[in-house]
Design a protein around this motif. Structure first.
Motif, PDB file in Angstrom:
ATOM      1  N   UNK A   4       1.139  -1.230  -0.077  1.00 37.10           N
ATOM      2  CA  UNK A   4      -0.316  -0.139   0.177  1.00 37.10           C
ATOM      3  C   UNK A   4       0.653   1.069   0.003  1.00 37.10           C
ATOM      4  N   UNK A   5       0.373   2.220  -0.850  1.00 37.30           N
ATOM      5  CA  UNK A   5       1.286   2.950  -0.906  1.00 37.30           C
ATOM      6  C   UNK A   5       0.842   4.694  -1.304  1.00 37.30           C
ATOM      7  N   UNK A   6       1.078   5.092   0.359  1.00 36.73           N
ATOM      8  CA  UNK A   6      -0.089   6.393   0.616  1.00 36.73           C
ATOM      9  C   UNK A   6       0.626   7.830  -0.262  1.00 36.73           C
ATOM     10  N   UNK A   7      -0.252   8.000  -1.171  1.00 35.86           N
ATOM     11  CA  UNK A   7       0.549   9.460  -1.742  1.00 35.86           C
ATOM     12  C   UNK A   7       0.236  10.585  -1.105  1.00 35.86           C
ATOM     13  N   UNK A   8      -0.938  10.744   0.388  1.00 35.15           N
ATOM     14  CA  UNK A   8      -1.531  11.861   0.890  1.00 35.15           C
ATOM     15  C   UNK A   8      -2.851  12.711  -0.123  1.00 35.15           C
ATOM     16  N   UNK A   9      -2.759  13.733  -0.347  1.00 31.10           N
ATOM     17  CA  UNK A   9      -3.326  14.505  -0.739  1.00 31.10           C
ATOM     18  C   UNK A   9      -3.330  14.986  -2.293  1.00 31.10           C
ATOM     19  N   UNK A  10      -4.165  14.955  -3.112  1.00 28.78           N
ATOM     20  CA  UNK A  10      -4.434  15.124  -4.104  1.00 28.78           C
ATOM     21  C   UNK A  10      -4.186  16.726  -4.902  1.00 28.78           C
ATOM     22  N   UNK A  11      -2.560  17.114  -3.881  1.00 29.51           N
ATOM     23  CA  UNK A  11      -2.560  19.098  -4.686  1.00 29.51           C
ATOM     24  C   UNK A  11      -1.287  18.872  -5.291  1.00 29.51           C
ATOM     25  N   UNK A  12      -0.732  20.032  -5.153  1.00 24.52           N
ATOM     26  CA  UNK A  12       0.696  20.705  -6.092  1.00 24.52           C
ATOM     27  C   UNK A  12       1.525  19.500  -5.453  1.00 24.52           C
ATOM     28  N   UNK A  13       1.434  18.545  -4.539  1.00 26.16           N
ATOM     29  CA  UNK A  13       3.260  18.214  -4.396  1.00 26.16           C
ATOM     30  C   UNK A  13       2.805  16.461  -4.835  1.00 26.16           C
ATOM     31  N   UNK A  14       2.277  16.776  -5.367  1.00 25.86           N
ATOM     32  CA  UNK A  14       1.901  15.307  -5.782  1.00 25.86           C
ATOM     33  C   UNK A  14       3.074  14.758  -7.370  1.00 25.86           C
ATOM     34  N   UNK A  15       3.176  15.128  -7.836  1.00 20.55           N
ATOM     35  CA  UNK A  15       4.524  15.393  -8.984  1.00 20.55           C
ATOM     36  C   UNK A  15       5.311  14.662  -7.931  1.00 20.55           C
ATOM     37  N   UNK A  16       6.065  15.560  -6.899  1.00 17.74           N
ATOM     38  CA  UNK A  16       6.735  15.430  -6.466  1.00 17.74           C
ATOM     39  C   UNK A  16       7.247  13.973  -5.686  1.00 17.74           C
ATOM     40  N   UNK A  70       9.310  14.081   1.542  1.00 19.94           N
ATOM     41  CA  UNK A  70      11.279  14.183   1.781  1.00 19.94           C
ATOM     42  C   UNK A  70      11.594  13.755   2.615  1.00 19.94           C
ATOM     43  N   UNK A  71      11.094  12.573   4.035  1.00 22.96           N
ATOM     44  CA  UNK A  71      10.817  11.622   4.339  1.00 22.96           C
ATOM     45  C   UNK A  71      10.017  10.586   4.357  1.00 22.96           C
ATOM     46  N   UNK A  72      10.254   9.405   3.621  1.00 19.28           N
ATOM     47  CA  UNK A  72       9.372   8.110   3.617  1.00 19.28           C
ATOM     48  C   UNK A  72       9.151   7.553   4.476  1.00 19.28           C
ATOM     49  N   UNK A  73       8.257   7.588   4.935  1.00 17.33           N
ATOM     50  CA  UNK A  73       8.410   6.580   5.642  1.00 17.33           C
ATOM     51  C   UNK A  73       7.888   4.692   5.363  1.00 17.33           C
ATOM     52  N   UNK A  80       5.587  10.870  -6.897  1.00 16.61           N
ATOM     53  CA  UNK A  80       5.329  10.170  -7.560  1.00 16.61           C
ATOM     54  C   UNK A  80       7.028   9.631  -8.133  1.00 16.61           C
ATOM     55  N   UNK A  81       7.435  11.154  -7.786  1.00 18.20           N
ATOM     56  CA  UNK A  81       8.715  10.992  -8.215  1.00 18.20           C
ATOM     57  C   UNK A  81       9.946  10.335  -7.179  1.00 18.20           C
ATOM     58  N   UNK A  82       9.464  10.708  -6.151  1.00 14.00           N
ATOM     59  CA  UNK A  82      10.203  10.721  -4.746  1.00 14.00           C
ATOM     60  C   UNK A  82       9.751   8.104  -5.439  1.00 14.00           C
ATOM     61  N   UNK A  83       8.303   8.616  -5.901  1.00  9.79           N
ATOM     62  CA  UNK A  83       8.138   6.863  -5.982  1.00  9.79           C
ATOM     63  C   UNK A  83       8.461   5.858  -6.494  1.00  9.79           C
ATOM     64  N   UNK A  84       8.961   6.809  -7.536  1.00 15.32           N
ATOM     65  CA  UNK A  84       9.835   6.193  -8.922  1.00 15.32           C
ATOM     66  C   UNK A  84      10.970   5.674  -8.033  1.00 15.32           C
ATOM     67  N   UNK A  85      11.789   6.583  -7.508  1.00 19.70           N
ATOM     68  CA  UNK A  85      13.288   6.833  -6.820  1.00 19.70           C
ATOM     69  C   UNK A  85      13.293   4.905  -5.816  1.00 19.70           C
ATOM     70  N   UNK A  98       4.973  -4.224   3.470  1.00 16.39           N
ATOM     71  CA  UNK A  98       3.769  -3.631   3.907  1.00 16.39           C
ATOM     72  C   UNK A  98       3.333  -2.466   2.940  1.00 16.39           C
ATOM     73  N   UNK A  99       3.909  -1.016   3.346  1.00 16.09           N
ATOM     74  CA  UNK A  99       3.203   0.113   2.793  1.00 16.09           C
ATOM     75  C   UNK A  99       4.502   0.768   3.358  1.00 16.09           C
ATOM     76  N   UNK A 100       4.404   2.166   2.342  1.00 18.19           N
ATOM     77  CA  UNK A 100       4.647   3.272   2.457  1.00 18.19           C
ATOM     78  C   UNK A 100       4.094   4.651   2.587  1.00 18.19           C
ATOM     79  N   UNK A 101       4.576   5.658   3.185  1.00 16.46           N
ATOM     80  CA  UNK A 101       3.845   6.981   3.465  1.00 16.46           C
ATOM     81  C   UNK A 101       4.747   7.611   2.800  1.00 16.46           C
ATOM     82  N   UNK A 102       4.225   8.233   1.604  1.00 10.21           N
ATOM     83  CA  UNK A 102       4.562  10.141   0.722  1.00 10.21           C
ATOM     84  C   UNK A 102       3.780  11.043   1.036  1.00 10.21           C
TER      85      UNK A 102
END
Length: 272
Positions: free
Chosen positions: A211-223, A253-256, A225-230, A245-249
């Motif tokens: 499960x990947x949490x990308x947070x709110x669908x706001x202006x930081x979504x592009x960033x 700048x501080x993925x969990x 997704x860039x971290x998720x690619x990395x 089990x999960x990734x919280x983005x």
């Protein structure tokens, strides 16, 4: 007292002036006659020649899903219809909003008179679900995140990814969904679910990353997704085969990372 006779040269000039005057009058009459004929012919063409008399004069090309009857119904076109009274831009706008198409181009053709409608079909890329006043509705989405009803998606349903499901679709999430769909191949082609929560949180379900949490669908979504690619490239070497089990983005700048406990960690946690 007798009149002075005109000189031969003066008489000749007078005759030439009269001749030129008569020639101008004849030319003027010819022009007026031709103008009347052209006006009558133009009026006849407008009234009788450039008229759509039936649906067979509506030419629809480029679509495997939309036919002439659907175009005529969407535009509410009646016959007979003067061709020059139709507005291609207005018709294109109506069709773009009413039909499952990505692009519409409308043109009027004079010989023979017909209306030409060029379409590019939408392609359903995922199954989708949304909440309405009547309850849950099933449908599809195209690559731009637009909703497609079951009826609209029938012709393209076979091309929809059977392994991808979009949950919680709303019109305000369309730009965010389009961005995720565009980046899907880069962030992992094993994504099986894209989910929008009531609080606007965006989640992905990945076979590889969990499960990947990308947070709110706001202006930081592009960033995010860039971290998720990395992470998609770097994580396999670091987790050493342990299934995430999960990734919280939410904070890119501080993925969990949510990793399962090792046997030693589990035993330690049970010690008093």
């Amino acid at each position: 007292m007798s009149a002075t006779p005109l000189q031969p040269g003066s008489e000749r000039r007078r005759q030439l002036r009269q001749q030129r005057r008569r020639e101008r009058l004849r030319n003027l009459w010819r022009f007026l006659v031709l103008l009347a004929l052209a006006g009558g012919l133009g009026y006849g063409l407008l009234r009788q020649g450039w008229v759509l008399t039936g649906p067979d004069q509506v030419e629809v090309v480029g679509s495997q899903q939309v036919g002439t009857d659907q175009v005529v119904q969407a535009v509410r076109l009646t016959f007979p219809q003067p061709l020059l009274g139709l507005h291609p831009k207005r018709i294109a706008d109506v069709l773009a909003g009413a039909l499952p198409v990505e692009q519409v181009r409308v043109s009027r053709l004079m010989a023979p008179p017909r209306l030409r409608v060029e379409l590019v079909d939408r392609q359903a890329v995922a199954r989708a679900q949304r909440r309405t006043a009547k309850g849950s509705e099933q449908g599809y989405v195209d690559r731009f995140g637009h909703w497609m009803s079951i009826g609209q998606g029938q012709g393209a349903a076979a091309k929809a990814s059977s392994g991808l499901l979009v949950l919680g679709w709303q019109a305000r999430y369309r730009p965010a969904l389009a961005l995720v769909l565009e980046q899907r191949g880069r962030i992992g082609g094993d994504i099986t679910q894209i989910r929008f929560e009531p609080d606007s949180s965006l989640w992905l379900q990945s076979k590889r990353l969990g499960k990947v949490r990308l947070g709110p669908a706001d202006a930081q979504l592009g960033r995010r997704l860039e971290v998720l690619r990395h992470l998609q490239q770097e994580l396999p070497a670091k987790v050493k085969g342990r299934q995430l089990q999960s990734i919280d983005l939410s904070d890119p700048e501080q993925p969990e990372l949510g990793l399962p406990s090792t046997p030693g960690q589990a035993a330690a946690s049970r010690e008093p």
